[in-house]
Write an enzyme that holds these catalytic residues in place. Structure first.
Site, PDB file in Angstrom:
ATOM      1  N   GLY A  26       0.839  -1.188   0.000  1.00  6.91           N
ATOM      2  CA  GLY A  26       0.000   0.000   0.000  1.00  6.91           C
ATOM      3  C   GLY A  26       0.872   1.234   0.000  1.00  6.91           C
ATOM      4  N   CYS A  27       0.435   2.257   0.696  1.00  5.66           N
ATOM      5  CA  CYS A  27       1.186   3.511   0.778  1.00  5.66           C
ATOM      6  C   CYS A  27       2.570   3.255   1.361  1.00  5.66           C
ATOM      7  CB  CYS A  27       0.413   4.497   1.649  1.00  5.66           C
ATOM      8  SG  CYS A  27       1.329   6.000   2.004  1.00  5.66           S
ATOM      9  N   PHE A  28       3.602   3.729   0.671  1.00  9.44           N
ATOM     10  CA  PHE A  28       4.951   3.438   1.156  1.00  9.44           C
ATOM     11  C   PHE A  28       5.280   4.140   2.465  1.00  9.44           C
ATOM     12  CE2 PHE A  28       6.371   6.179  -2.715  1.00  9.44           C
ATOM     13  CZ  PHE A  28       6.030   7.372  -2.093  1.00  9.44           C
TER      14      PHE A  28
END
Length: 193
Positions: A26-28
């Site tokens: 997902g979002c890093f």
């Protein structure tokens, strides 16, 4: 079957004594915050992997049209933490059963992915996935992409070390902090002091 693969030209060089695994959860910002806390993890770099546009911008990535996944490159000392332990943390701190989605983040850039650099890394990842699926750990089957690392482009500097520098922001408090808390609850023995 343990033969080493050639690293992509855009991959950061691996320091001697360390290994590299590239993970998309997902979002890093979330993924980076989790792995920075693990003992034996020496460096974490946020970026984009396995797309078909060279040097993509964040705006291009957000469009979902470049083929890249938001990822972190995790450089770790295998004498201090095994790849299997890293992957156990990876699977416990994101949802590996949703296609192109993590929470409110949707699009192919948010897919669950493991991009390996050696055949042995691929084997460890597949063995763990098969084991988790056979144990019915999740309500649905794991859909994590497991593929050879083709390319990696570091994200802009303001994306690096994001949680540590911006922990007071609402996104960090409501989305990232619960993942770090989960890490602390279930993997305290693996965390840096």
């Amino acid at each position: 079957m343990n033969e080493e693969l050639k690293l992509p030209v855009t991959t950061t060089q691996i320091p001697e004594g360390l290994e590299l695994i590239t993970l998309g959860g997902g979002c890093f910002w979330c993924t980076e915050a989790v792995f920075q806390h693990l003992e034996g993890v020496e460096k974490v770099i946020s970026g984009y992997s396995n797309g078909y546009v060279e040097n993509p911008s964040y705006r291009e990535i957000c469009s979902g049209t470049t083929g890249h996944a938001e990822v972190v490159q995790v450089f770790f000392d295998p004498d201090k933490i095994s790849l299997r332990k890293i992957l156990e943390v990876f699977f416990a701190t994101h949802d590996p059963t949703t296609v192109n989605r993590q929470g409110n983040d949707t699009g192919p850039q948010y897919r669950s992915a493991i991009f390996y650099t050696t055949v042995s890394q691929e084997n460890i990842a597949m063995d763990l996935i098969n084991g988790l699926n056979n144990q019915d750990i999740y309500d649905k089957k794991i859909v994590t992409e497991v593929a050879e690392l083709q390319n990696f482009y570091p994200a802009d500097d303001y994306h690096q070390d994001y949680y540590n520098l911006n922990g007071h922001q609402p996104y960090c408090q409501f989305v990232i902090k619960p993942k770090v808390n989960k890490l602390e609850k279930y993997f305290k023995d693996l965390m840096k002091e």
